[in-house]
Write an enzyme that holds these catalytic residues in place. Sequence first.
Site: not given
Ligand code: BDP
Length: 593
Positions: A163, A399, A463, A465, A501, A546, A566
């Site tokens: 990404d 990742e 990481n 989310y 992240e 992140w 982000k």
């Molecule tokens: C994680 C990745 C990072 C992406 C981020 C995202 O490590 O490179 O930019 O998510 O989705 O999966 O913003």
Amino acid sequence: MLYPIQNDVRNRLDLSGIWDFQPDPEEVGAQSGWFNGLTQARPIAVPGSWNEQYEDLFNYFGLSWYARRTYIPAGWRGQRVFIRVGSACYRATVYINGVEVGSHEGGHLPFAFDITDVVRWDAENLIVISVENHLQPTRVPSANLSSPLGGGMLASYPRTSYDFFPFAGLHRPVVLFSVPPTHIEDVTVVTGISGADGMVKVTARLNQALAASGSAVLTGGGRSVRAELSFAEGVAEATLTVPEARLWSDKDPFLYDLTVTAGDDRYTLQVGIRTIEVQGGKILLNGRPVQLNGYGRHEDFFASGKGLNLPVLVKDYQLMRWTGANAYRTAHYPYSEEEMQLADREGFLIIDETPATNLQFESEEHAAERLRVCLQQLDELIARDKNHPSVVMWSVANEPLPRDLRRATPSGEVDPTIERGRAFLETLVRRARQLDPTRPVTLAGVMGAPNDWMRECDVICVNRYWGWYVFGGELEKALEHLDRELDDLWATFNRPVIVTEFGADTVAGMHGHPALMWSEEYQAALIRGYLEVAARKEYVAGMQVWNFADFAAVQSPMRVGGTNLKGVFTRARQPKMAAHVLREFWGAGRTTS
Ligand code: BDP
């Protein structure tokens, strides 16, 4: 791989500036003799990615040629002369006066070639470098994969598996340097603490397996400590004891000068005396618990792309410090050497990452080649960065992806990528530990990947989310999951956990009441929530948002204007609301006690 320096016996000529440039989409340059000069050149800045310097080059990743002429100072005669490229993304070939002197693959690490026998002393020298960044499945990071996940990050264009935008070109300075014929080729410094004394073990290696005598002198804080070095077969070792040493830390990044002398050569580097270790749920810097709070970042800016941009670098450090951060991860590749030097000087704690991001283990077809490339880049990274006190941990991957993030294929059959991935990652972690037993080793794990992949790691980096890709808009639920998952990780591993992240895409200037996804309020609330959860956990050794700033990504339905939003700062480095939240949490200062 010593960084070239200028002193009384070594020379350095930085060729940064405007070079000639010519794209070669048909790849006819080599047959047409472009190494003897370019016929239809346009100007281009070095260092810098080519993509944002010209509109027609934005999505061009094919072969390109750079050229520039220079005299070499007469005073360098009698020395060995090298050309050194800080990084060229992805593969480069160097020609001097029409003679090919070497090639290098891998987009983020330096390489040098001895050009003594081909330079001219009585005329200008023509330096030509061809660079290409073909996006290929065998490369690291990989692109254009045929596997189900490899349709590109979220069906992206270009079809990367990662990404960020695959910027191309000469990203770091090209320099010529000269050294005495018999010279110091490498220095390894390992520091320790014994009571109030600092211990500095120096190993120096010459370019030839000779006997020679020399010395190692450490100066700083009004003191100077010296040891004799006697080289046998080109190698010498000594340990300096520094009474009442001033230790290096994020709070007091004190650097000593270490000067190594051997025969006619002399090399000086900066040394920070410090120890780093893991004990239970803590990371200890000089024996005391430290938190690694900060960011995942990118080398990224308008026009310069991934090219070294010194004013932006200094500005970014100032902004990170303004938020109270003391750490970051070089996501997702090694950053410039100039940046690592700044981290030493400014007291940032770095998780130093290889370019192995988003590895996939779907097909065995490319696995061997990819492993070879990963190991090469890991070796080169550790060789380059081993002496930086700021580097406190190696990250061998970001990742890595199993086929199915729910851990089993829908039919219930076992996912073969799990075992392949485990073996691959274990090889990387072990190699890092073997090359450098003094630093913890980690990898940054994706949500839903098998925990087993982190079994070999000294620190558990994840990481997460929750609240964005999963439970988007449902912050309460997201934070409950985070809370539970962190405890589970601790129960499983009994090792420090860093959330490497977490974050939310946010359009600067978009507000919401209530706080909806994409608004500044939502990002601020998510970050606050994560930090509050983490603050209750003794074993959490750092929180890294992140991302530090919005950055160029590939085009996809998920990336507004091809940008990952982000950042807590915009790509132009203006703070979003979340930056103020971080200031509130971290601003009280650095966290080493
Ligand atoms: C994680 C990745 C990072 C992406 C981020 C995202 O490590 O490179 O930019 O998510 O989705 O999966 O913003």
